[in-house]
Scaffold this motif. Sequence first.
Motif, short mmCIF file in Angstrom:
data_model
loop_
_atom_site.label_atom_id
_atom_site.label_comp_id
_atom_site.label_asym_id
_atom_site.label_seq_id
_atom_site.Cartn_x
_atom_site.Cartn_y
_atom_site.Cartn_z
N SER A 34 0.70 -1.19 -0.06
CA SER A 34 -0.11 0.04 0.17
C SER A 34 0.84 1.21 0.26
O SER A 34 0.53 2.22 -0.66
CB SER A 34 -0.95 0.08 1.30
OG SER A 34 -1.85 1.26 1.29
N GLU A 37 2.27 1.59 -3.38
CA GLU A 37 1.30 2.05 -4.39
C GLU A 37 0.81 3.64 -4.26
O GLU A 37 0.44 4.36 -5.18
CB GLU A 37 0.02 1.39 -4.20
CG GLU A 37 0.14 -0.27 -4.65
CD GLU A 37 -0.92 -0.92 -4.23
OE1 GLU A 37 -2.14 -0.32 -3.34
OE2 GLU A 37 -0.95 -2.16 -4.42
N HIS A 77 8.67 -4.66 -3.48
CA HIS A 77 7.79 -3.78 -3.74
C HIS A 77 8.93 -2.25 -4.23
O HIS A 77 8.29 -1.50 -4.30
CB HIS A 77 7.13 -3.47 -2.42
CG HIS A 77 6.16 -4.42 -2.04
ND1 HIS A 77 5.19 -4.52 -2.93
CD2 HIS A 77 5.95 -5.47 -1.17
CE1 HIS A 77 4.60 -5.72 -2.58
NE2 HIS A 77 5.05 -6.08 -1.41
#
Length: 269
Positions: A34, A37, A77
């Motif tokens: 998250s 993102e 990520h």
Amino acid sequence: MDAPKSHAIAVAQGVAVIDDVDQNLATLDGLVASAAEQGADVVVTPELFATGYAPDRAWKHDGAAIRVALAAIARSHGIGLVASSVDTVGPAHHISASFFSPEGEELSRVHKRHLFGGVEQEYMTPAAAYGEPVNWNGTSWGVGICYDVEFPEFARSLSVAGADILLVPTAVPRVEEGIEGLGDAWHYSATQISTLQVPARALENGVVIAYANQCGPGFTGRSCIATPFGHNAVLLSDGPGVSVAQVRTEAIARSRIINSYLFDLGSQS
């Protein structure tokens, strides 16, 4: 002259399950995803999240293996990650925090200097000194853990050593205590660490502080990112979440001109 730097810094808070490392790492992975993102360059996560906050049990899990998993999360990520584990050195167990680069390299690992409460003090060993700042992405970063930030010496030591941004995993237990009949001015809430104490540390030292807490039963939540102007740019509630703040190093430099505490400390000592 170097161009001013800008960093997108996230704090993430969630609910950990004691001893369920696999589930906690999966939760952590979701929080980090998250943050990525939302465009974060680096994300700070809570103290001992992978094991759950239970210092009398956390040392029984393989801290080295947990750090391998944390590095993989950062790498998958493509984001800087600050996360906590137990670092066992000989007979000593330390609550630690590691700063991983987006490539999964462990840039820094520090040990908690100020142990909170009888359980930590029984099962863990305190650090002999605060960690040293690390340079990454054009900025100097310092790392500490939970109770460390509640002592003025922590933020002062790291800022004097050159840190611009402090990254602090934490696990603050919910405490509400007051003196009957004396009103709100004589009431203490542990949420004041996030709303009062952390912004004050940022102000008096001319640094940004990203402070990430556990939430759920028994914890205060309220992860925050405090600016060197003495305010929270981010303040989460008491539930799971991730939030990002843009930090410009030119604003940190300007704060030190407005409030010249560090310069005056050195010039008058």
